[in-house]
Design a protein around this motif. Structure first.
Motif, PDB file in Angstrom:
ATOM      1  N   GLY A 297       0.820  -1.206   0.000  1.00 40.53           N
ATOM      2  CA  GLY A 297       0.000   0.000   0.000  1.00 40.53           C
ATOM      3  C   GLY A 297       0.854   1.258   0.000  1.00 40.53           C
ATOM      4  O   GLY A 297       2.087   1.216  -0.010  1.00 40.53           O
ATOM      5  N   GLU A 298       0.132   2.386   0.071  1.00 36.04           N
ATOM      6  CA  GLU A 298       0.807   3.678   0.054  1.00 36.04           C
ATOM      7  C   GLU A 298       0.666   4.411   1.392  1.00 36.04           C
ATOM      8  O   GLU A 298       1.340   5.405   1.625  1.00 36.04           O
ATOM      9  CB  GLU A 298       0.202   4.558  -1.057  1.00 36.04           C
ATOM     10  N   ASP A 299      -0.217   3.914   2.249  1.00 35.69           N
ATOM     11  CA  ASP A 299      -0.451   4.541   3.536  1.00 35.69           C
ATOM     12  C   ASP A 299       0.677   4.149   4.489  1.00 35.69           C
ATOM     13  O   ASP A 299       0.896   2.948   4.751  1.00 35.69           O
ATOM     14  CB  ASP A 299      -1.807   4.104   4.093  1.00 35.69           C
ATOM     15  N   SER A 300       1.401   5.119   5.041  1.00 38.62           N
ATOM     16  CA  SER A 300       2.517   4.842   5.937  1.00 38.62           C
ATOM     17  C   SER A 300       2.235   5.264   7.367  1.00 38.62           C
ATOM     18  O   SER A 300       3.158   5.341   8.181  1.00 38.62           O
ATOM     19  CB  SER A 300       3.778   5.564   5.448  1.00 38.62           C
ATOM     20  N   SER A 301       0.970   5.472   7.690  1.00 40.05           N
ATOM     21  CA  SER A 301       0.643   5.968   9.027  1.00 40.05           C
ATOM     22  C   SER A 301       0.755   4.857  10.050  1.00 40.05           C
ATOM     23  O   SER A 301       0.700   3.662   9.716  1.00 40.05           O
ATOM     24  CB  SER A 301      -0.798   6.512   9.032  1.00 40.05           C
ATOM     25  N   ASP A 302       0.911   5.284  11.310  1.00 42.22           N
ATOM     26  CA  ASP A 302       1.005   4.291  12.377  1.00 42.22           C
ATOM     27  C   ASP A 302      -0.292   3.525  12.505  1.00 42.22           C
ATOM     28  O   ASP A 302      -0.305   2.325  12.806  1.00 42.22           O
ATOM     29  CB  ASP A 302       1.333   4.969  13.699  1.00 42.22           C
ATOM     30  N   GLU A 303      -1.432   4.218  12.284  1.00 45.90           N
ATOM     31  CA  GLU A 303      -2.709   3.544  12.424  1.00 45.90           C
ATOM     32  C   GLU A 303      -2.856   2.439  11.391  1.00 45.90           C
ATOM     33  O   GLU A 303      -3.324   1.319  11.699  1.00 45.90           O
ATOM     34  CB  GLU A 303      -3.870   4.550  12.262  1.00 45.90           C
ATOM     35  N   PHE A 304      -2.460   2.701  10.171  1.00 46.14           N
ATOM     36  CA  PHE A 304      -2.574   1.675   9.126  1.00 46.14           C
ATOM     37  C   PHE A 304      -1.665   0.473   9.436  1.00 46.14           C
ATOM     38  O   PHE A 304      -2.060  -0.674   9.224  1.00 46.14           O
ATOM     39  CB  PHE A 304      -2.214   2.285   7.772  1.00 46.14           C
ATOM     40  N   LEU A 305      -0.480   0.783   9.964  1.00 44.32           N
ATOM     41  CA  LEU A 305       0.438  -0.314  10.301  1.00 44.32           C
ATOM     42  C   LEU A 305      -0.097  -1.129  11.472  1.00 44.32           C
ATOM     43  O   LEU A 305      -0.007  -2.353  11.481  1.00 44.32           O
ATOM     44  CB  LEU A 305       1.828   0.246  10.635  1.00 44.32           C
ATOM     45  N   ARG A 306      -0.694  -0.437  12.472  1.00 40.24           N
ATOM     46  CA  ARG A 306      -1.227  -1.152  13.620  1.00 40.24           C
ATOM     47  C   ARG A 306      -2.419  -2.019  13.227  1.00 40.24           C
ATOM     48  O   ARG A 306      -2.694  -3.036  13.862  1.00 40.24           O
ATOM     49  CB  ARG A 306      -1.631  -0.177  14.709  1.00 40.24           C
TER      50      ARG A 306
END
Length: 835
Positions: free
Chosen positions: A655-664
């Protein structure tokens, strides 16, 4: 360099030695039943061998070989005395020749034939036959013609019949025959000839309940067998005493054979020795007949002349002349006698039929030189004939003797001619002197002169006749006083105890074989092993430290999940992973949080080790994350029973989302413990290599280091794909999982290469799948029952590790099957068979 703290000093010392005493001791302890069975079996075989093996006795005798020619010995002794004192020469060649003759096949065959040792007798036995000598109730024999043409032994088996008589079965030239006879003696016809059977005259030799077996061999074959069991050697280098030794199962037979061998040797030597005397006897008898006839004719002529001329007394005036005549007449008689002897010998020598034959000797010749050369010639002829009995004419020894005789023969002829010529010259001189005295008697009556001539002839014949009679008596005395060449010093005597088999030696050999057979079998099996079986194998293959040994679990605790470390439990598996957790603390610093867990090939249990190690750390209160980076073949979700949908590591990386929320969102709690989180691999992407090398993965791990106390990464096998080597940049330490009875020894070449090239950080090993019930792991001995943990079951079938995610094949054994039994859950979860 890896930390080797966990190896004992003894192990380090043993690594430097090719000969590991501890391994040998462990092998003996672990396979003691093999050694016990082998030793008992070998000792039992030795007992049977000693029980049924016929004892062999040694029989010995000492004989003195006398020198044949004392004159020759004195001549050689004066010439070779200095060499003998220096030790350069020992026994004479003559003694060596006599030893060879004594050990010849000819004499052995004569001894065997005389004693009929070519026939063997035995009573039928259960295991071995009881050999008989002199005690057989029936004696067998064959004619000498049939024995000489016997190509195969003749076998007979004789059984007495209840109604009387005997039943005979046998085999000759591979054809069987049988017959019933009522009485003995009898002759049995076979293809090899007639066999004569007669009862033993000794009444004590009778049948028992067993059958009598008779074997008839060719005498030459038996002579060879006796020669092989007989040794003849001089007792020292400076004597002519020979030691004769023979080994035989029958002591009396050996003694009889040795006595007969010495007897036939003396008989043979006497035959050769007496040949000169026999030739001389024949020559003297012939000459006596001739001289006797001539002497009778001379006396008859004298008698008739006196009667015809009426002669009574000699003329008194011729008395003085008679004295001179008598003196020269005596010389004429002696010379005439010598001339007749020399002439007779000359005729004998010039006869071609007497070439290479002995020449009559001791006839009374006055020429000492002629006597010496004749004696030397006769000695060489005798030696040559003795050599011809054991060697062909073409042998170097016989050729040398023949040449020596041939060189002496012309000399003898020349000497005879020279002596004869000298005698004629002397005779002529004596005749001239005699004629002078006869001339003084010119006035004597003619009758007196005639009487003198007749009387002279009579005296010559009478003197020659007397000499021949004397020589005949001397020759007869020589024949009667012939002494044996071999004098027995110590008569043949057998040992009381057998020399073979030696009980102590056989028992020792059996004991050694009992130890050597299982030891050799273990050694061969170890050579054929291509899988590791324990820590010892690993320590020999690599320098990497083994942090822990993971034992095989006994019972499943939660369905098919292979998480054996649980909260509020205390069994051997918990202790195993506590040990691994503790040892890992010595490898990784507090600031180092990422641990890479991999193996060389699939199926070695890397996922099992990584998940249970994570659970063990979570139980300590540490925040733990298990990352499934084996994205070609993901298993973590299934292992923990997670329903991930489209979530997982690959979803984040793609994906392209690198936020902590997306990773969590991609991380799940394990459901096993609140401190244990799992980041499954997610969906299998078409480009796993590119995702592993992406910067998003580095960024994710940077945040994992902030969120968690420890991050354990489950990676692909390093021997199948290169993904793990690419992930080395993310880790602080590496665990290489290998598995007992599964991992190949050659795979450690890959591990050593990676370690030497530094492609993975802080590499250490974990040994998985150690089964305590398999008593081959000597260094685990005593762990089978540990506290209240009790026994732990076997780990069942391994299955094949087959294809790995479609990226290649690692062919191993196909459907590899464990030797250790089966377990209900380990096939899928414990050892990552499809991992």
């Amino acid at each position: 360099m890896p930390n080797k703290t966990f190896q004992t000093n003894d192990a380090v010392e043993e690594q430097g030695s090719d000969f590991n005493y501890r391994e040998i001791l462990d092998a003996v302890i672990l396979h003691w039943h093999w050694f016990a069975i082998s030793i008992v079996g070998c000792l039992f075989i030795a007992f049977l061998y000693l029980r049924y093996k016929a004892p062999v006795y040694s029989t010995g005798a000492e004989v003195l070989i006398k020198e044949e020619d004392p004159y020759k010995s004195r001549m050689q002794g004066s010439a070779l005395a200095d060499f003998s004192q220096l030790g350069i020469l020992t026994n004479s060649n003559g003694f060596d020749n006599e030893v060879e003759i004594l050990s010849s096949k000819t004499l052995a065959r004569r001894a065997v034939t005389n004693l009929k040792l070519y026939v063997r007798y035995a009573f039928d036995g259960t295991v071995r036959d009881e050999e008989l000598y002199r005690t057989s109730p029936i004696l067998a024999d064959m004619s000498s013609v049939d024995l000489d043409t016997l190509s195969m032994p003749v076998f007979l088996e004789i059984k007495p019949l209840q109604e009387g008589g005997y039943h005979i079965e046998g085999e000759a030239l591979e054809e069987r025959f049988e017959a019933d006879v009522k009485t003995l003696p009898v002759r049995v016809k076979t293809l090899s000839g007639w066999v004569s059977l007669r009862p033993n005259p000794d009444p004590t030799c009778v049948f028992d309940d067993r059958a009598l077996r008779i074997y008839i061999y060719r005498p030459t074959i038996m002579a060879e067998a006796f020669l092989e069991a007989t040794s003849i050697e001089p007792i020292s280098k400076m004597t002519t005493i020979a030691r004769i030794t023979k080994n035989d199962t029958q002591r009396q037979r050996a003694e009889d054979y040795m006595n007969e061998l010495i007897r036939v040797y003396n008989e043979d030597a006497n035959e050769v020795k007496n040949e000169v005397a026999l030739k001389t006897e024949a020559f003297v008898n012939k000459r006596i007949k001739i001289i006797d006839a001539e002497l009778g004719t001379t006396e008859s002529d004298l008698e008739m002349y006196k009667k015809r001329n009426q002669l009574v007394d000699l003329m008194s005036d011729a008395e003085a002349a008679y004295k001179g005549i008598e003196n020269y007449q005596t010389q004429q008689i002696e010379l005439q006698t010598q001339m007749l002897l020399v002439k007779s010998l000359k005729e004998y020598v010039e006869n071609p039929t007497n070439y290479m034959e002995v020449i009559p000797a001791n006839l009374g010749l006055t020429d000492q030189g002629l006597n010496n050369i004749i004696a030397e010639y006769n000695a060489k002829v005798v030696d040559r004939k003795r050599l011809l009995k054991t060697a062909p004419e073409s042998s170097p020894v016989v050729v040398s003797a023949t040449n020596a005789i041939a060189s002496l023969y012309p000399g003898i002829r020349h000497s005879l001619s020279t002596v004869y010529d000298n005698l004629r010259v002397q005779k002529r001189n004596v005749d001239e002197q005699y004629d002078l005295f006869v001339g003084r008697l010119s006035n004597a009556p003619t009758q007196e002169r005639v009487l003198s001539d007749i009387g002279r002839q009579q005296s010559v014949k009478a003197a020659l006749y007397q000499i021949l009679l004397q020589k005949r008596e001397e020759n007869a005395i020589s024949l009667a006083s012939t002494v044996d060449k071999a004098q027995v010093i110590d008569a043949p005597e057998s040992t009381i105890r057998p020399i073979s088999p030696k009980k102590k030696l056989v028992a020792l050999i059996a004991l050694v074989m009992g130890v050597a057979i299982p030891a050799g079998l273990i050694y061969v099996l170890n050579l054929l092993r291509y899988r590791i079986e324990g820590r010892n194998d690993i320590e020999k293959l690599t320098d990497l430290a083994v942090l822990s040994d993971i034992f095989v679990a006994g019972e499943l605790k939660d369905g098919k999940r292979a998480i054996v470390v649980r909260e509020n439990t205390n069994d051997i598996m918990e202790e195993t992973f506590r040990s691994l957790r503790t040892n890992l603390g010595f490898v990784m610093k507090k600031s180092e949080k990422v641990l890479l867990c991999t193996s060389v090939i699939s199926g070695e249990g890397k996922t099992f080790v990584s998940t249970n190690l994570a659970m063990s750390m979570a139980l300590m209160g540490r925040k733990v994350l298990v990352v499934g980076l084996d994205i070609r073949k993901p298993r973590l979700a299934k292992l923990f029973g997670l329903v991930t949908g489209h979530h997982g590591l690959t979803t984040y990386l793609a994906g392209e989302d690198s936020s902590d929320e997306f990773l969590r969102e991609q991380v799940f709690n394990s459901g096993m413990h609140a401190n244990l989180d799992v980041l499954p691999a997610g969906l299998i992407p078409p480009n796993p290599g590119e995702l592993i090398t992406s910067e998003r993965l580095d960024d994710a791990f940077a945040r994992f280091r902030e969120w968690y106390d420890i991050v354990i990464v489950d990676t692909p096998p390093v021997g199948l794909v290169s993904d793990t080597l690419l992930l080395g940049r993310l880790a602080d330490a590496t665990l290489i999982v290998c598995r007992c009875d599964y991992s190949l020894k050659r795979n450690f070449n890959i591990v050593n290469t990676i370690h030497q090239e530094g492609k993975l950080p802080k590499m250490n090993l974990v040994l998985n799948g150690v089964d305590l019930q398999q008593r081959k792991y000597g260094y685990y001995y005593g762990y089978g029952n540990y506290g209240r943990y009790g026994r732990y079951g076997s780990y069942g079938s391994y299955g094949g590790y087959g294809n790995y995610g479609g990226y290649g094949k690692e062919t191993h054994t196909g459907k590899s099957k464990s030797r250790h039994g089966s377990s209900r859950y380990l096939r899928e979860d414990h050892f990552d068979d499809k991992d």
